[in-house]
Each structure stands twice: as structure tokens, then as C-alpha cells.
Write a protein that holds these residues in place. Structure first.
Motif, short mmCIF file in Angstrom:
data_model
loop_
_atom_site.label_atom_id
_atom_site.label_comp_id
_atom_site.label_asym_id
_atom_site.label_seq_id
_atom_site.Cartn_x
_atom_site.Cartn_y
_atom_site.Cartn_z
N THR A 290 0.81 -1.45 0.16
CA THR A 290 -0.06 0.02 -0.18
C THR A 290 0.84 1.46 0.09
O THR A 290 0.49 2.29 -0.35
N ARG A 291 2.05 1.00 0.15
CA ARG A 291 3.15 2.34 0.50
C ARG A 291 2.30 3.17 1.62
O ARG A 291 2.53 4.67 1.43
N LYS A 292 1.76 2.96 2.64
CA LYS A 292 1.03 3.75 3.53
C LYS A 292 1.82 3.40 4.87
O LYS A 292 1.77 2.04 5.32
N ASP A 293 2.07 4.39 5.81
CA ASP A 293 2.46 4.12 7.07
C ASP A 293 1.29 4.09 8.08
O ASP A 293 0.10 4.05 7.53
N ILE A 294 1.55 3.90 9.36
CA ILE A 294 0.33 3.48 10.21
C ILE A 294 -0.51 4.75 10.56
O ILE A 294 -1.79 4.46 10.44
N PRO A 295 0.08 5.84 10.91
CA PRO A 295 -0.95 6.91 10.83
C PRO A 295 -1.68 7.18 9.64
O PRO A 295 -2.89 7.66 9.78
N THR A 296 -1.11 7.21 8.47
CA THR A 296 -1.98 7.13 7.23
C THR A 296 -3.26 6.37 6.96
O THR A 296 -4.26 6.61 6.66
N VAL A 297 -2.93 5.10 7.19
CA VAL A 297 -3.82 4.12 7.15
C VAL A 297 -5.06 4.22 8.05
O VAL A 297 -6.10 4.10 8.08
N CYS A 298 -4.64 4.64 9.52
CA CYS A 298 -5.69 4.83 10.44
C CYS A 298 -6.50 5.93 10.16
O CYS A 298 -7.79 6.02 10.53
N ALA A 299 -6.05 7.08 9.76
CA ALA A 299 -6.74 8.18 9.17
C ALA A 299 -7.64 7.59 8.09
O ALA A 299 -8.77 8.21 7.89
N PHE A 300 -7.26 6.68 7.30
CA PHE A 300 -8.14 6.34 6.21
C PHE A 300 -9.31 5.55 6.82
O PHE A 300 -10.37 5.59 6.35
N PHE A 301 -8.90 4.52 7.82
CA PHE A 301 -9.89 3.73 8.42
C PHE A 301 -10.89 4.87 9.17
O PHE A 301 -12.20 4.37 9.26
N ASP A 302 -10.43 5.86 9.70
CA ASP A 302 -11.36 7.01 10.46
C ASP A 302 -12.37 7.39 9.39
O ASP A 302 -13.63 7.66 9.60
N GLU A 303 -11.75 7.73 8.34
CA GLU A 303 -12.79 8.37 7.03
C GLU A 303 -13.73 7.44 6.54
O GLU A 303 -14.93 7.63 6.29
N LEU A 304 -13.09 6.15 6.33
CA LEU A 304 -13.89 4.85 5.91
C LEU A 304 -15.17 4.59 6.81
O LEU A 304 -16.34 4.60 6.40
#
Length: 415
Positions: A290-304
């Protein structure tokens, strides 16, 4: 598993780093042992333990375990004592097991793959899954069951109709779709009944694996509105079959590529438009793919979660604990992506510790849990992604090349 190298073929080589199996054998391991007493009360009445009631679910995919052990794979705690790996993982806090199942079963139903790939008879089929379900439940683990609806691997690009269902391809499309819908319903219902009968109903069931492209190609693809309608019928049949046996079991639709909001927005909006029922969004998160770090993917889950109001299960996660496999070549993941964790045993542990902590902090308890890929696929003669194929994940496991527990196993105590 995610990404274009999923089948383990065409692997590149890291010529700049000469680290082979012998060098990795000397890596220090952590203090994960099976000595701690843990309350692992068995379930009663065949009812699943609901994920929301039990808190964050931290576990891994244990589907390969029986095959590895049958080929001579042995597991040890950090002090070198031979252990039952399921009991060791449970003692260290792993409380959910992902179990995948393929459709073919028995000597009269040989597997077919894409193209021609297969597993040994008697592994990762229905009896094997039921046996593993009993084993993990006895250790107090919850179960996440993934139904591939295929005789072998399925993912975003490969969703082959099982051999036993392929007679439908001779029918007109409308009749073929109706027949496949009934196959999905009957198969799912029968499997759930068997799990119920042995007291191992799953807490979560995924209808397919990484289904951005649909299931049961070519009828259930997501490449047109008409095919989306077929896909939704298959999903509905599976969903209703699960709920008919176990209303408390949560049904997952699973995509790859965590962090790709365009993909998730398109898929789940279209699923809603076609009335495809589900309870939980499943997502694969590998920093490499995904080329995403943990804070980025957590922000994605929050938005999702804010967008669709559905909680999320991270169905797959993996990082390297050493750069090369036991064969001294690059494996499934050629690096650990844009995360500040080196490809070392300690780096793997730090990644999981931070991942669990940050996933648990996503607002509203949006993330239900995380399932690691693949914790147990250690080197053993004959074990690979298929018969005759390489083991491309021996450097992402939670046990080293000799089967000794790695420090990362202790990260589950913090989850």
C-alpha cells in the motif's frame, strides 16, 4: 495476500544483501513463552463470541499450520522448548484465528487452480478447516472464516468457479447465475451447520477473499452494472445462509489496498446501490503493497467508518523480520514500505506494537481487530504457496527459520 506477486512466481533477487538461512539462524529471539497462565474459557452452546463484546481482536491466519506440521515443521518457544504453536500464541494474547477454506474436498474432487495450481489433498479443504477450528477454539481463540468459493486462491484478479460447480457454464447466463446463487447458499449453510455442530461457530465470515473484482468469474465480476447485480445476489445468498445458522456472526466484504479511498468508495457505494448486505468492511494492509504508514492508514479507516458507518477488520497485515527468506532470496515483500521499522525481529515487534495501539485509537472503536499474515508458515520440506512452489513468506512469520518464537509474538500481549 495482496499485490501482483501473490502467486510467488517471478520473484526478484536482492543481490546487494548476502543474508541466507544460515545467517538468519543466529538471530536473537524475544521472550515470548507459553508459561503465562491465561483465562481461556471454552465457548458454550456453539455460539460465537461477539467481537464487539470482547474488545480488539488480535490474531493471525493459521490456515497453513496443519500442512506445515505434517511436513515436519516444529515450533518452539523463545527458550527453545518444543510447544504447540496454537497454545503458545494464545498464551501470548492472540485471541482470533483466520481460517481459509477452499471448496473442493475428498479424493473424488481434485483441486483445480489458476492455472493448474493446487495444494495437497486433505489440506485447506472442509475437513482440514473443521479440524483447525476445533483446535483454535480449544485454545480460547475466536474464529474468522474466509470462504474462497473457489478450489484454490482467489483475489482481486482470480476468482475461479469451483470444479464441482462448473456445469453451470453450459447454461444460459440467467440460469447459470441462479444456479451459482443456490450453490453459494447451500454450501455456506451446510458449512455453518457443521461448525455449529462441533461448537465452533465463527465470529466473522468473509464472503470471498479480496473481492474488489467480484467472485465466481465471469458471472459475478464488478466490471458492469449487470454483473454487479449478479455479484450482489451471490453476496446476499451467502449472507442469508450465515445468518440463518448464526445471527450473531458478522459478515465481511474484504478488499485489498487499504488507504485507497477511491477504490473503497466505489466498491461500497456500488454494493449499497445493489443492496449487497454485509456487516463489516475487511481490508488488507501491508506497508509494502500500500505504501502507507500506520498514521496514514488509521486516518483512512477513520474516514471510511465515517463514510459508510461500518466497522473494519484488518484482514491481512505483514512485514519482514529479515530481508530474505530461508532460501536466501527475496520473498513476498521486498521491503517494509514507508514505515520506520527495519527488517529485523525487533522491527517487526515494534511495527505490530505500534499498529495495535494506533488501530485501537481510531475514533468510535472503528477497527475491530487485526489478522497477521502469515504467522506460522515456517520452512518445512515441501511447503510453499502451492505444491512445488516456494515458501515466499518464511521471513514474515512470527517464528524464525528454526521455528523458534520471535519477539513480535510478545506484541500480542499489548493488544
Amino acid at each position: 495476500m495482496s499485490g501482483t506477486r501473490k502467486d510467488g512466481r517471478g520473484l526478484s533477487r536482492r543481490t546487494a544483501l548476502a543474508l541466507g538461512a544460515a545467517g538468519a539462524a543466529g538471530l536473537a529471539v524475544g521472550s515470548a513463552t507459553g508459561a503465562e497462565a491465561v483465562d481461556r474459557r471454552p465457548r458454550g452452546g456453539g455460539r460465537p463470541r461477539r467481537g464487539a463484546d470482547d474488545g480488539f481482536a488480535a490474531g493471525g491466519d493459521l490456515t497453513m499450520l496443519n500442512w506445515v506440521e505434517s511436513c515436519g515443521g516444529r515450533y518452539y518457544d523463545a527458550d527453545g522448548r518444543r510447544v504447540d504453536p496454537v497454545k503458545l500464541m494464545a498464551a501470548n494474547g492472540m485471541d482470533i484465528a483466520r481460517l481459509r477454506v477452499y471448496t473442493a474436498t475428498g479424493p473424488d474432487h481434485p483441486r483445480i487452480g489458476h492455472p493448474g495450481s493446487y495444494l495437497p489433498e486433505g489440506f485447506q479443504d472442509e475437513p482440514d478447516m473443521l479440524r483447525t477450528a476445533r483446535r483454535v477454539a480449544a485454545a480460547g481463540m475466536r474464529i474468522q472464516l474466509t470462504l474462497h468459493y473457489s478450489d484454490y486462491w482467489s483475489n482481486g484478479l482470480i476468482q475461479d468457479i469451483p470444479k464441482d460447480w462448473r456445469a453451470v457454464t453450459s447454461l444460459p447466463e440467467a440460469r447459470a447465475v441462479a444456479a451459482l446463487e443456490q450453490h453459494v447458499r447451500d454450501y455456506t449453510h451446510a458449512l455453518m451447520r457443521k461448525l455449529e455442530a462441533q461448537g465452533t461457530l465463527p465470529d466473522y465470515v468473509s464472503l470471498g477473499n479480496e473481492t474488489a473484482g467480484g467472485i465466481l468469474f465471469p458471472y459475478g465480476t464488478t466490471d458492469s452494472d449487470a454483473h454487479w447485480g449478479h455479484f450482489a445476489r451471490f453476496v446476499r445468498a451467502g449472507y442469508e445462509a450465515v445468518k440463518a445458522v448464526s445471527p450473531a456472526t458478522r459478515v465481511i466484504l474484504h478488499l485489498d489496498d487499504a488507504g485507497n479511498m477511491d477504490k473503497y468508495e466505489w466498491f461500497f457505494s456500488t454494493a449499497a446501490a445493489h443492496d449487497a448486505p454485509y456487516d463489516v468492511i475487511g481490508s488488507s494492509y501491508y506497508p509494502f503493497w500500500t505504501r502507507k504508514d500506520i498514521p496514514t492508514v488509521c486516518a483512512f479507516f477513520d474516514e471510511l467508518y465515517g463514510r459508510f458507518g461500518k466497522k473494519i477488520m484488518v484482514m491481512e497485515t505483514g512485514v519482514n523480520w529479515t530481508p530474505l527468506t530461508h532460501e536466501g532470496v527475496e520473498g513476498q515483500l521486498t521491503d517494509n514500505g514507508p514505515v520506520p521499522y527495519p527488517e529485523t525481529p525487533q522491527g517487526q515487534k515494534d511495527f505490530l506494537t505500534d499498529l495495535f495501539a494506533q488501530l485501537k485509537r481510531v475514533a468510535g472503536g472503528a477497527v475491530l481487530g487485526n489478522l497477521y499474515w502469515d504467522p506460522v508458515m515456517i520452512p518445512a520440506p515441501g511447503v510453499g504457496w502451492e505444491v512445488g512452489g516456494p515458501n515466499v513468506v518464511s521471513n514474515t512469520t512470527l517464528f524464525d527459520f528454526q521455528g523458534r518464537a520471535l519477539p513480535a509474538l510478545a506484541a500480542y500481549r499489548t493488544a
